[in-house]
Scaffold this active site. Structure first.
Site, mmCIF file in Angstrom:
data_model
loop_
_atom_site.group_PDB
_atom_site.id
_atom_site.type_symbol
_atom_site.label_atom_id
_atom_site.label_comp_id
_atom_site.label_asym_id
_atom_site.label_seq_id
_atom_site.Cartn_x
_atom_site.Cartn_y
_atom_site.Cartn_z
ATOM 1 N N GLU A 184 0.650 -1.399 -0.228
ATOM 2 C CA GLU A 184 -0.366 -0.010 -0.112
ATOM 3 C C GLU A 184 0.537 1.689 0.212
ATOM 4 O OE1 GLU A 184 -3.331 -0.403 -0.155
ATOM 5 O OE2 GLU A 184 -3.844 -2.577 0.583
HETATM 6 C C1 FAD Z 1 3.252 -9.589 -0.020
HETATM 7 C C2 FAD Z 1 3.061 -8.675 -1.225
HETATM 8 C C3 FAD Z 1 1.725 -8.694 -1.416
HETATM 9 C C4 FAD Z 1 1.507 -7.561 -1.903
HETATM 10 N N1 FAD Z 1 -0.064 -6.873 -2.695
HETATM 11 C C5 FAD Z 1 0.051 -6.369 -4.192
HETATM 12 C C6 FAD Z 1 -0.708 -6.754 -4.932
HETATM 13 O O1 FAD Z 1 -1.741 -6.664 -4.466
HETATM 14 N N2 FAD Z 1 -1.376 -5.076 -5.871
HETATM 15 C C7 FAD Z 1 -0.242 -4.967 -6.688
HETATM 16 O O2 FAD Z 1 -0.291 -3.865 -7.504
HETATM 17 N N3 FAD Z 1 1.320 -4.621 -6.005
HETATM 18 C C8 FAD Z 1 1.710 -5.302 -4.339
HETATM 19 N N4 FAD Z 1 2.227 -5.427 -3.626
HETATM 20 C C9 FAD Z 1 3.835 -4.736 -4.288
HETATM 21 C C10 FAD Z 1 4.173 -3.861 -3.261
HETATM 22 O O3 FAD Z 1 3.068 -2.453 -3.425
HETATM 23 C C11 FAD Z 1 5.605 -3.346 -3.253
HETATM 24 O O4 FAD Z 1 6.135 -4.194 -2.849
HETATM 25 C C12 FAD Z 1 5.953 -1.812 -2.958
HETATM 26 O O5 FAD Z 1 5.348 -0.967 -3.702
HETATM 27 C C13 FAD Z 1 7.341 -1.334 -3.568
HETATM 28 O O6 FAD Z 1 7.519 -1.086 -4.341
HETATM 29 P P1 FAD Z 1 8.688 -2.318 -4.633
HETATM 30 O O7 FAD Z 1 9.209 -4.640 -4.455
HETATM 31 O O8 FAD Z 1 9.556 -2.093 -6.948
HETATM 32 O O9 FAD Z 1 10.055 -1.522 -3.912
HETATM 33 P P2 FAD Z 1 10.815 -0.089 -4.368
HETATM 34 O O10 FAD Z 1 10.036 0.590 -5.119
HETATM 35 O O11 FAD Z 1 12.092 -1.086 -5.970
HETATM 36 O O12 FAD Z 1 10.653 0.723 -3.376
HETATM 37 C C14 FAD Z 1 12.630 -0.721 -2.463
HETATM 38 C C15 FAD Z 1 12.805 0.307 -1.420
HETATM 39 O O13 FAD Z 1 13.013 1.662 -2.349
HETATM 40 C C16 FAD Z 1 12.050 2.824 -2.035
HETATM 41 N N5 FAD Z 1 12.742 3.849 -2.582
HETATM 42 C C17 FAD Z 1 11.712 3.623 -3.611
HETATM 43 N N6 FAD Z 1 11.419 4.932 -4.836
HETATM 44 C C18 FAD Z 1 11.572 5.867 -3.641
HETATM 45 C C19 FAD Z 1 11.658 7.351 -4.091
HETATM 46 N N7 FAD Z 1 11.502 7.860 -5.154
HETATM 47 N N8 FAD Z 1 12.188 7.621 -2.674
HETATM 48 C C20 FAD Z 1 12.785 6.974 -2.183
HETATM 49 N N9 FAD Z 1 12.515 5.998 -1.444
HETATM 50 C C21 FAD Z 1 12.186 5.173 -2.539
HETATM 51 C C22 FAD Z 1 11.218 1.848 -0.676
HETATM 52 O O14 FAD Z 1 10.504 2.881 -0.190
HETATM 53 C C23 FAD Z 1 11.356 0.738 -0.232
HETATM 54 O O15 FAD Z 1 12.453 0.758 0.748
HETATM 55 C C24 FAD Z 1 2.390 -6.632 -2.717
HETATM 56 C C25 FAD Z 1 4.443 -6.791 -2.243
HETATM 57 C C26 FAD Z 1 3.907 -7.831 -1.493
HETATM 58 C C27 FAD Z 1 5.738 -7.785 -1.062
#
Ligand code: FAD
Length: 602
Positions: free
Chosen positions: A410
């Site tokens: 979220e």
């Molecule tokens: C169990 C699980 C269920 C999920 N369910 C859903 C779902 O139903 N539908 C769906 O669409 N998604 C879902 N997700 C995805 C989830 O919303 C994303 O994992 C989350 O938004 C983070 O994206 P990412 O994993 O690509 O991390 P990244 O975006 O790569 O982030 C990695 C780190 O970098 C930081 N970061 C990234 N960008 C910035 C920035 N601009 N400035 C500062 N810091 C930054 C983040 O805070 C984080 O600490 C789920 C994930 C999990 C693990």
């Protein structure tokens, strides 16, 4: 009495306007209908979820689906859905209450529940056409179908609008063909409907689509294997691949290029509901921990007698209490805002959308604060259990693992921290929240001579409320100073944004705990609220410390010379109590209460 426009604060205004305790909604204000709902949900949680906890931990995905189906039969999936679409049409407080009390058994179920009722259903109730709502929402509200939300991709997580999934219009203009790969999709393994975001041609923004999914007729949709996760082990999480998936044009949600807006607004609702979903977990963790601490003897003494353990019990209780206070305060603001908009002629759909959008700042604050509190609570729960806390045989380790995800999905907590301050600054620019006037007043105060009067703080919370006012001044001083220095480039100074967000979060949470307790002390008496008073004071004490630390780190980074000296002096003044609370005593009082009741009892 009906709530009117002028009675309730706009989103973000809590920072610059004083709220009377009579104007906050508290869990003690639940109506009879809400109390009945709470009892029904708690009973369901005990019977269908907690009783089968080991099966969830053993990755029994079929059980998650089965319990979701039962939740649908009892109406729990349709609490927020209008009656016209087979829902219960209850208000926003009841929606949060259901999320709260259904979520403490296991994060596996609460994730499935949250993904389905929130991001899996809300995009249609908030943005769907009448035909789309008639066709899909009753199926989702009753649990005949389950929903999933496909936004994240391997290369597009926090940068959600950068997805590469495409939607191409057919030659006859009747359908779109979707191609691409989605990742981390909750409920993918058992859903019949997906909200899918894809890009049309070179559009700047993505577009949302309702995509039906039938395993026997997959229409180019394939699923990856179940992900093996740290926690929420029986929540289905898979990759979803779209290969020439045909979607009729009438299944586009809102308009072309509106997907990013839909995605963000669905997440706003999701965030406050996620905060609610962490509350009963905290209560349950504390209850389990205190029961163990009362039983477990070392040095011939129940460990709950030790000061080191009392600190934990008291802090766990205070954070759960503050979380409840802030979540239900915001939930009722949203509910009232929706009612006001409906009364002024908006459709329910428009009213709900605008109502939630209005409090997006509070939703982000709550998501961050409560997801971190439940994690800390579970961590201390493990510590209270000692070696047994590290064992799969006690509930603490699963609670800790399950809590961890709430800081990631979220919108990560980093993104939500930055969003909360970013949205506030935007609201100020649009004139919706007047930050400039109050910020200037703080600057003038900084240059004036401080008063050396000793105020009369004998009335309950008079000093605490003065402290809250001063913390608000600190935010205005720090954030105002940073905006002055960097202007729109503040966006590039993430460390400052995060520090400002931490200040903002502490103010909202601490103020909510104090207002709830003040309201209850007035009607139930101070003696009856003695432990609650202690928790509110304890929470505020920590909030002041955090504000001081974050304020200092910000000021010494962006201000220099005389300006820096003046601000540091202001910070000292704004974070100084006239009479420091005896926090050792406060903790003792809270811990003794929890110990005596053998549970979270507030
Ligand atoms: C169990 C699980 C269920 C999920 N369910 C859903 C779902 O139903 N539908 C769906 O669409 N998604 C879902 N997700 C995805 C989830 O919303 C994303 O994992 C989350 O938004 C983070 O994206 P990412 O994993 O690509 O991390 P990244 O975006 O790569 O982030 C990695 C780190 O970098 C930081 N970061 C990234 N960008 C910035 C920035 N601009 N400035 C500062 N810091 C930054 C983040 O805070 C984080 O600490 C789920 C994930 C999990 C693990």
């Amino acid at each position: 009495m009906e709530t009117t426009e002028k009675d309730i604060l706009r989103g973000g205004q809590f920072l610059v306007k004083e709220t009377k305790c009579e104007d906050v909604f508290t869990p003690e204000d639940f109506s009879e209908e809400q109390k009945m709902m709470k009892d029904a949900v708690m009973e369901f949680n005990e019977r269908e979820i907690i009783a089968h906890k080991p099966r969830f931990e053993a990755k029994d995905y079929a059980l998650t689906e089965e319990v979701m189906r039962k939740a649908g039969e009892l109406g729990f999936l349709g609490v927020a859905v209008p009656e016209a679409y087979s829902g219960l049409g209850m208000g926003f407080v009841s929606t949060c209450l259901t999320c709260d009390y259904i979520s403490s058994g296991t994060g596996s179920f609460s994730t499935a529940f949250g993904a389905h009722t929130g991001i899996g259903t809300m995009p249609i109730t908030l943005y769907g056409t009448e035909e789309q709502k008639q066709k899909y929402v009753p199926k989702l509200a009753t649990g005949e179908w389950f929903g999933a939300y496909c936004l994240t991709e391997p290369g597009a997580g926090s940068d959600a609008n950068s997805g590469k999934t495409t939607a191409e219009l057919s030659a006859d203009g009747k359908s779109y063909k979707i191609n691409g790969q989605k990742m981390w999709i909750s409920n993918a393994g058992f859903c019949s409907l997906m909200i899918v975001f894809a890009r049309i041609e070179d559009d700047k923004n993505i577009t949302g689509f309702i995509v039906e999914y039938d395993k026997d007729n997959p229409n180019g949709i394939t699923l990856g294997e179940e992900e093996h996760k740290l926690g929420i082990r029986a929540s289905s999480t898979r990759q979803v691949f779209f290969n020439d998936t045909v979607v009729p044009v009438e299944n586009m949600l809102a308009g072309r290029g509106e997907g990013f807006k839909i995605a963000m607004n669905a997440l706003n609702v999701g965030r406050i509901k996620l905060a609610a979903a962490c509350l009963d977990s905290q209560r349950r963790i504390l209850t389990t921990a205190v029961q163990y601490a009362n039983e477990r003897k070392q040095f011939k003494t129940p460990i709950s007698e030790f000061g080191a353990i009392k600190v934990k019990l008291a802090e766990m209780a205070a954070s759960a209490y503050a979380g409840e206070s802030a979540t239900y305060r915001a939930a009722k603001n949203i509910e009232d805002r929706i009612a006001i908009r409906e009364a002024s002629g908006n459709t329910h759909q428009e009213a709900e959308l605008k109502g939630v959008e209005e409090y997006a700042i509070e939703c982000s604050i709550l998501k961050v604060a409560v997801s971190e509190d439940v994690q800390n609570c579970a961590d201390e729960g493990i510590q209270i259990f000692g070696g047994m806390g590290f064992s799969e045989e006690t509930p603490m380790e699963a609670a800790w693992r399950d809590a961890r995800i709430a800081r990631i999905y979220e919108g990560t907590n980093e993104i939500n921290r930055m969003l909360s301050v970013g949205m506030l600054v935007k609201k100020a620019m649009k004139g919706h929240v007047d930050l400039l006037g109050p910020a200037q007043a703080v600057q003038e105060e900084l240059m004036g001579i401080p008063s050396f009067d000793t105020p009369d703080y004998s009335e309950l919370f008079s000093e605490e409320k003065e402290m809250i006012k001063k913390l608000k001044k600190t935010f205005l001083m720090v954030a105002g100073g940073a905006v002055q220095k960097y202007g729109p480039q503040l966006e590039d100074h993430q460390q400052l944004l995060i520090a400002a967000a931490d200040i903002l979060i502490e103010i909202y949470m601490a103020e909510s705990a104090i207002l709830r307790t003040e309201k209850n002390a007035k009607r139930f008496g101070e003696e009856a609220q003695s432990a609650q008073i202690a928790m509110a004071k304890l929470y505020l004490y920590h909030a002041v410390d955090i504000v001081e630390e974050k304020g200092k780190e910000s000021i010494i980074s962006f201000a220099e010379g005389d300006e820096q000296r003046m601000m540091l002096m202001g910070l000292k003044r704004f974070t100084k109590y006239a009479n420091y609370p005896d926090i050792v005593d406060l903790r003792k009082e809270v811990a003794e209460k929890v110990k005596a009741e053998n549970k979270y009892c507030f």
